[in-house]
Write a protein that holds these residues in place. Structure first.
Motif, PDB file in Angstrom:
ATOM      1  N   UNK A   1       4.298 -56.550  35.346  1.00  0.00           N
ATOM      2  CA  UNK A   1       2.966 -57.003  34.937  1.00  0.00           C
ATOM      3  C   UNK A   1       1.979 -55.844  34.869  1.00  0.00           C
ATOM      4  N   UNK A   2       2.041 -54.959  35.869  1.00  0.00           N
ATOM      5  CA  UNK A   2       1.120 -53.820  35.913  1.00  0.00           C
ATOM      6  C   UNK A   2       1.766 -52.657  36.649  1.00  0.00           C
ATOM      7  N   UNK A   3       1.327 -51.441  36.308  1.00  0.00           N
ATOM      8  CA  UNK A   3       1.782 -50.215  36.970  1.00  0.00           C
ATOM      9  C   UNK A   3       0.558 -49.573  37.611  1.00  0.00           C
ATOM     10  N   UNK A   4       0.556 -49.496  38.922  1.00  0.00           N
ATOM     11  CA  UNK A   4      -0.580 -48.934  39.647  1.00  0.00           C
ATOM     12  C   UNK A   4      -0.296 -47.485  40.034  1.00  0.00           C
ATOM     13  N   UNK A   5      -1.144 -46.573  39.584  1.00  0.00           N
ATOM     14  CA  UNK A   5      -1.038 -45.164  39.975  1.00  0.00           C
ATOM     15  C   UNK A   5      -2.146 -44.833  40.964  1.00  0.00           C
ATOM     16  N   UNK A   6      -1.776 -44.271  42.093  1.00  0.00           N
ATOM     17  CA  UNK A   6      -2.754 -43.771  43.055  1.00  0.00           C
ATOM     18  C   UNK A   6      -2.707 -42.251  43.005  1.00  0.00           C
ATOM     19  N   UNK A   7      -3.752 -41.675  42.416  1.00  0.00           N
ATOM     20  CA  UNK A   7      -3.783 -40.240  42.118  1.00  0.00           C
ATOM     21  C   UNK A   7      -5.140 -39.664  42.497  1.00  0.00           C
ATOM     22  N   UNK A   8      -5.238 -38.341  42.659  1.00  0.00           N
ATOM     23  CA  UNK A   8      -6.546 -37.738  42.952  1.00  0.00           C
ATOM     24  C   UNK A   8      -7.438 -37.727  41.719  1.00  0.00           C
ATOM     25  N   UNK A   9      -8.720 -37.588  41.935  1.00  0.00           N
ATOM     26  CA  UNK A   9      -9.677 -37.483  40.834  1.00  0.00           C
ATOM     27  C   UNK A   9      -9.574 -36.092  40.222  1.00  0.00           C
ATOM     28  N   UNK A  10      -9.194 -36.039  38.958  1.00  0.00           N
ATOM     29  CA  UNK A  10      -9.161 -34.787  38.209  1.00  0.00           C
ATOM     30  C   UNK A  10      -9.199 -35.146  36.738  1.00  0.00           C
TER      31      UNK A  10
ATOM     32  N   UNK B   1      -0.785 -49.589  32.734  1.00  0.00           N
ATOM     33  CA  UNK B   1      -1.163 -48.690  33.825  1.00  0.00           C
ATOM     34  C   UNK B   1      -2.593 -48.947  34.284  1.00  0.00           C
ATOM     35  N   UNK B   2      -2.761 -49.015  35.590  1.00  0.00           N
ATOM     36  CA  UNK B   2      -4.072 -49.093  36.231  1.00  0.00           C
ATOM     37  C   UNK B   2      -4.152 -47.928  37.223  1.00  0.00           C
ATOM     38  N   UNK B   3      -5.277 -47.233  37.240  1.00  0.00           N
ATOM     39  CA  UNK B   3      -5.422 -46.045  38.085  1.00  0.00           C
ATOM     40  C   UNK B   3      -6.375 -46.316  39.243  1.00  0.00           C
ATOM     41  N   UNK B   4      -5.993 -45.864  40.419  1.00  0.00           N
ATOM     42  CA  UNK B   4      -6.870 -45.884  41.585  1.00  0.00           C
ATOM     43  C   UNK B   4      -6.965 -44.472  42.159  1.00  0.00           C
ATOM     44  N   UNK B   5      -8.113 -44.172  42.775  1.00  0.00           N
ATOM     45  CA  UNK B   5      -8.332 -42.856  43.382  1.00  0.00           C
ATOM     46  C   UNK B   5      -8.656 -43.032  44.865  1.00  0.00           C
ATOM     47  N   UNK B   6      -7.646 -43.161  45.725  1.00  0.00           N
ATOM     48  CA  UNK B   6      -7.912 -43.301  47.166  1.00  0.00           C
ATOM     49  C   UNK B   6      -8.669 -42.096  47.711  1.00  0.00           C
ATOM     50  N   UNK B   7      -9.549 -42.337  48.657  1.00  0.00           N
ATOM     51  CA  UNK B   7     -10.357 -41.252  49.208  1.00  0.00           C
ATOM     52  C   UNK B   7      -9.519 -40.185  49.895  1.00  0.00           C
ATOM     53  N   UNK B   8      -8.361 -40.591  50.437  1.00  0.00           N
ATOM     54  CA  UNK B   8      -7.527 -39.619  51.149  1.00  0.00           C
ATOM     55  C   UNK B   8      -6.634 -38.811  50.213  1.00  0.00           C
ATOM     56  N   UNK B   9      -6.678 -39.108  48.913  1.00  0.00           N
ATOM     57  CA  UNK B   9      -5.844 -38.385  47.952  1.00  0.00           C
ATOM     58  C   UNK B   9      -6.715 -37.362  47.228  1.00  0.00           C
ATOM     59  N   UNK B  10      -6.814 -36.168  47.807  1.00  0.00           N
ATOM     60  CA  UNK B  10      -7.742 -35.155  47.299  1.00  0.00           C
ATOM     61  C   UNK B  10      -7.074 -34.294  46.231  1.00  0.00           C
TER      62      UNK B  10
END
Length: 457
Positions: A310-319, A372-381
């Protein structure tokens, strides 16, 4: 005279001797040299390399220096350095350090070109060559540590265009045996030739950054050798007048200790990252995470079936420059978290063919990108020493499968084995060289310390 930061760097370049290189530093730097040659050879098959080579052949000059992948073709030393630098970065396949830069591509082509430029009776030995290469690495690494801004994935200047230019100047100055004063001026001249904006990432112009760094550093050393002078405080932090600090905020330079004694080369303390496939280093985290979750999915469903996702979630740093939802060219694809994750999911691997026109525009790949849905966790610098990649598959059944990568294979914390590095080199070099020449290069680099004439490379 009172020692300054700049004079300490010049003294280091001039005073460095082969005995200052530990066995670890020698071995790690030879791995870098071999990998960089292989990357340059396969890079000589790209369109951007052909453009650069055609440009350089417009000029009539003393053609003494060889070009990657083109037997019989020679250019002037500076143009050969430029062309080979472009080849090295043409696929974004070259090594990466921390703080983030591509150290080998900015130095090695200049040294190869300069070695062929020198008269027969003054050719540097393989040990001279190895020392100059490490001087170029050390200067780049020390400069990168002078600013906290440089610790994270860059936003303003592409690092090899900045520190790489000075590293090339330092390495060439060492190979040419310049005096301490001339080394100082070479650094100052190089600073006036340095810098390229990050906006040209993911375009054909980005490989020019490495090509220019190695070429212009070589030119800076040659100009200094002929008496050109520059600001002798170029690396110092002078209030009200920017030198090298113009490139980085929060700039706090420190003198470089004299080699020997308590000095330890940075390469001794931290290894290099070698890429397994030709893309931005950040992509290697999401690819390994995607391959991990793909295996879970196959165990779950029996095969990889995109229709179940249904969806692909990527947890990546902000760049910003590597967050590209729908890349339309090979260079954009090499700088897209989304593309590399989906290519790995779909194919079970990422390689040279992943970035072809036909691969990029596949309908099944586009359908995955839509999910694809993107998230930027605070701990992923956005820092190559601290970031991670996470890929989660949200299935129509309601189940969630997750893969995460903290350290990919090839990172300095998880270095490639000798076998893996040789496999990469042989694969890259085989695009332009026969097997016997490939094996000859491996032997030359492995025995570099005993080589009497480094121009044989």
């Amino acid at each position: 005279p009172e020692e300054t930061v700049t004079s300490s760097f010049a003294s280091f370049i001039h005073a460095a001797r082969p005995e200052h290189l530990s066995q670890t530093v020698r071995q790690r730097s030879k791995r870098m040299i071999l990998d960089s040659i292989g990357v340059g050879l396969v890079g000589s098959t790209t369109r951007v390399f052909d453009i650069a080579l055609r440009y350089c052949r417009l000029y009539s000059s003393v053609a003494v220096s060889s070009v990657y992948g083109k037997p019989g073709v020679k250019l002037s030393p500076t143009l050969a350095a430029f062309t080979n630098g472009v080849a090295t970065h043409s696929m974004d396949f070259d090594d990466t350090w921390h703080p983030a830069t591509h150290p080998s591509g900015a130095v090695l082509p200049a040294l190869l070109a300069a070695s062929q430029m020198l008269p027969p009776n003054t050719k540097p030995s393989g040990l001279d060559f190895l020392l100059a290469f490490n001087v170029g690495l050390e200067v780049q690494g020390r400069l990168m540590h002078f600013s906290t801004e440089a610790l994270d994935i860059p936003k303003r200047f592409h690092p090899p265009s900045v520190v790489g230019t000075l590293g090339s100047a330092a390495a060439t100055a060492k190979l040419l045996s310049l005096s301490s004063a001339e080394c100082c001026h070479a650094l100052g001249i190089a600073a006036s030739l340095a810098g390229a904006p990050m906006a040209n990432a993911a375009t054909q112009a980005k490989p020019l950054h490495v090509g220019n760094a190695t070429r212009l550093g070589l030119e800076a050393a040659l100009l200094a050798a002929r008496g050109m002078e520059a600001n002798p405080l170029i690396l110092d932090d002078i209030p009200g007048c920017s030198g090298f600090s113009a490139f980085y905020s929060a700039y706090q330079p420190k003198p470089l200790p004299t080699p020997g004694g308590h000095h330890e080369f940075l390469l001794e303390k931290q290894d290099i990252a070698f890429k397994r496939f030709p893309a931005h280093l950040g992509m290697h985290w999401v690819v390994d995470a995607a391959l991990s979750v793909r295996n879970l999915f196959i165990n779950y469903a029996g095969s990889f079936s995109p229709s179940l996702i249904q969806a692909i979630m990527l947890k990546i740093p902000v760049s910003k420059y590597i967050n590209r939802p729908f890349p339309s060219s090979e260079h954009q694809a090499r700088h897209s978290f989304q593309f590399n994750a989906c290519a790995a999911l779909l194919d079970g691997e990422v390689g040279l063919g992943s970035f072809s026109e036909s691969s990029i525009h596949r309908q099944e790949l586009r359908e995955l990108l839509d999910k694809v849905v993107v998230e930027h966790p605070e701990d992923n610098v956005a820092n190559f020493d601290k970031m991670y990649g996470e890929v989660a598959l949200l299935l129509h059944s309601g189940d969630v499968l997750t893969g995460k990568c903290d350290t990919f294979y090839g990172h300095w914390r998880k270095p490639l084995s000798k076998e893996s590095l040789l496999k990469k080199f042989r694969s890259n070099a085989s695009h332009v060289l026969p097997e016997e020449k490939i094996e000859a290069i491996i032997t030359l680099v492995d025995d570099l310390e005993t080589l009497s004439d480094s121009s044989q490379l």
